[in-house]
Design a protein around this motif. Structure first.
Motif, PDB file in Angstrom:
ATOM      1  N   MET A  29      -0.633   7.586  -1.488  1.00 42.68           N
ATOM      2  CA  MET A  29      -0.739   8.801  -0.663  1.00 42.68           C
ATOM      3  C   MET A  29       0.640   9.414  -0.434  1.00 42.68           C
ATOM      4  SD  MET A  29      -3.611   7.627   2.135  1.00 42.68           S
ATOM      5  CE  MET A  29      -3.445   9.130   3.085  1.00 42.68           C
ATOM      6  N   ASP A  30       1.648   8.563  -0.169  1.00 40.26           N
ATOM      7  CA  ASP A  30       3.012   9.067   0.035  1.00 40.26           C
ATOM      8  C   ASP A  30       3.546   9.714  -1.243  1.00 40.26           C
ATOM      9  OD1 ASP A  30       2.924   8.142   2.597  1.00 40.26           O
ATOM     10  OD2 ASP A  30       4.144   6.336   2.237  1.00 40.26           O
ATOM     11  N   ALA A  31       3.250   9.087  -2.397  1.00 36.60           N
ATOM     12  CA  ALA A  31       3.696   9.640  -3.683  1.00 36.60           C
ATOM     13  C   ALA A  31       3.035  10.992  -3.940  1.00 36.60           C
ATOM     14  CB  ALA A  31       3.376   8.668  -4.808  1.00 36.60           C
ATOM     15  N   ARG A  32       1.755  11.081  -3.611  1.00 33.77           N
ATOM     16  CA  ARG A  32       1.040  12.342  -3.806  1.00 33.77           C
ATOM     17  C   ARG A  32       1.585  13.429  -2.893  1.00 33.77           C
ATOM     18  NH1 ARG A  32      -5.065  11.805  -2.529  1.00 33.77           N
ATOM     19  NH2 ARG A  32      -4.207  11.945  -0.423  1.00 33.77           N
ATOM     20  N   ASP A  33       1.893  13.056  -1.638  1.00 33.90           N
ATOM     21  CA  ASP A  33       2.448  14.032  -0.692  1.00 33.90           C
ATOM     22  C   ASP A  33       3.806  14.544  -1.173  1.00 33.90           C
ATOM     23  OD1 ASP A  33       0.258  13.708   0.893  1.00 33.90           O
ATOM     24  OD2 ASP A  33       1.218  12.336   2.316  1.00 33.90           O
ATOM     25  N   ARG A  34       4.644  13.624  -1.714  1.00 33.59           N
ATOM     26  CA  ARG A  34       5.950  14.049  -2.234  1.00 33.59           C
ATOM     27  C   ARG A  34       5.795  14.975  -3.436  1.00 33.59           C
ATOM     28  NH1 ARG A  34       7.307   8.614  -1.116  1.00 33.59           N
ATOM     29  NH2 ARG A  34       6.920   8.033  -3.287  1.00 33.59           N
ATOM     30  N   ALA A  35       4.781  14.682  -4.259  1.00 34.87           N
ATOM     31  CA  ALA A  35       4.531  15.532  -5.429  1.00 34.87           C
ATOM     32  C   ALA A  35       4.069  16.923  -4.996  1.00 34.87           C
ATOM     33  CB  ALA A  35       3.482  14.883  -6.334  1.00 34.87           C
ATOM     34  N   ASP A  36       3.234  16.968  -3.951  1.00 36.14           N
ATOM     35  CA  ASP A  36       2.738  18.260  -3.456  1.00 36.14           C
ATOM     36  C   ASP A  36       3.854  19.102  -2.867  1.00 36.14           C
ATOM     37  OD1 ASP A  36       0.185  17.630  -4.220  1.00 36.14           O
ATOM     38  OD2 ASP A  36      -0.470  16.935  -2.246  1.00 36.14           O
ATOM     39  N   ILE A  37       4.809  18.409  -2.204  1.00 40.28           N
ATOM     40  CA  ILE A  37       5.945  19.132  -1.602  1.00 40.28           C
ATOM     41  C   ILE A  37       6.803  19.775  -2.714  1.00 40.28           C
ATOM     42  CG2 ILE A  37       8.126  18.843  -0.337  1.00 40.28           C
ATOM     43  CD1 ILE A  37       6.668  16.698   1.338  1.00 40.28           C
TER      44      ILE A  37
END
Length: 337
Positions: A322-330
């Protein structure tokens, strides 16, 4: 229930474990290197398979109850060893130990851990034999340790280590640079200790703390010194390879400490209930056992240990993704409508 195994099996077990550990020490010191992911995974798989074979032999030569006690004890000690591994990572990073020399120092740390746990097992077995009420103290200590595990940051332990290091540097001549894994060196004709001394002291004090936690924990699962010792040895074998396999991943398993804390709390409660069931203290129930205090079966303990670690690891992996996905979205550019 008393553990009854052939004497030859127990002696053979000690000999085989000694030979394996000796081979591991020789490999670590004769060929210092950074193990590849494949090499580390193969060694860990070998040690896990060895532990399962040992459990199978206990099932055949002994009984299911004691085989289950070994597996539960091994898994408990393994989970605590992984937590130990996290602090080892902090120590190596703090002192900037060159990676290719780390396995030698880790091997020394593991040997220290084995010696300390062996001593505590002998002492613990003698104390339990003499005073059954010690389980009250063991249980309370594990409940305290569980709370400490859940709410204390490992970085706080690093701060304690820093104070120790400052104390040592003021009183002992220590160089700033490593010379391989050498403990002493000569500079301008004077003998100095290298930072290896500090690393070994840090590893040793860490081992002492974890031995104090782990021995009461496994005595909550079994009172057989043979099972306690072999579970500890099997849990520590492969720890060096696990260090290089997991690397920084251990730090990212953020919920692991809560899983370990839950296991310690569960075993603490189990110890207190066992102490109540076997009670001999005159000021509690007139010195008689408390009948309503349940004895938690070994296989229930095994299920709780496996489930706790599985939930902690899975939850940590989900958070990582989830953290990796959030960083990718940012990092994505905004959509143009």
């Amino acid at each position: 229930m008393t553990l009854a195994l052939p004497f030859a099996f127990e002696i053979g077990t000690y000999i085989v474990l000694l030979l394996i550990l000796t081979a591991d020490v020789v490999i670590a010191f004769k060929r210092p290197h950074v193990p590849s992911t494949r090499e580390s995974a193969l060694w860990i798989g070998f040690y896990v398979l060895l532990a399962l074979i040992f459990a199978g032999l206990m099932l055949v030569l002994g009984d299911a109850e004691h085989a289950g006690q070994f597996v539960a004890g091994w898994l408990t000690e393994y989970s605590l060893s992984i937590d130990n591994l996290f602090v080892f990572l902090l120590i190596m990073a703090q002192f900037k130990v060159p990676r290719k020399y780390q396995q030698e120092l880790l091997m020394v740390g593991i040997i220290i851990a084995l010696v300390l746990r062996g001593l505590f097992i002998v002492i613990g077995a003698a104390v339990i034999e003499q005073w059954s009420w010690i389980f009250y103290i063991f249980g309370a200590f594990l409940l305290y340790t569980a709370a400490n595990q859940a709410f204390t940051n490992h970085d706080d332990e690093a701060q304690t280590e820093n104070r120790l290091i400052r104390f040592l540097r003021k009183r002992i001549a220590i160089t700033d640079d490593f010379e391989g894994a050498k403990l002493r060196t000569t500079v301008d004709g004077r003998r100095f200790f290298t930072p290896v001394l500090i690393v070994l002291i840090a590893l040793g004090t860490t081992d002492l703390v974890f031995a104090l936690d782990s021995i009461p924990a496994i005595f909550g699962i079994t009172q057989s010194p043979f099972i306690v010792f072999t579970a500890n040895v099997f849990a520590l074998m492969g720890l060096r390879q696990l260090y290089f396999l997991l690397g920084d991943l251990v730090e990212k398993l953020v919920y692991l400490k809560y899983g370990i804390a839950f296991i310690l709390a569960f075993i603490g409660v189990k110890l207190v209930l066992h102490a109540m069931h076997e009670n001999e203290l005159p000021f509690i129930n007139g010195g008689h056992g408390i009948d309503w205090a349940p004895e938690i079966p070994t296989f229930v303990s095994l299920g709780v240990i496996v489930a706790s670690m599985a939930v902690a690891v899975i939850a940590s992996v989900v958070k990582l993704r989830m953290d990796a996905r959030d960083r990718a979205d940012i990092g994505k550019p905004p959509r143009v409508r």
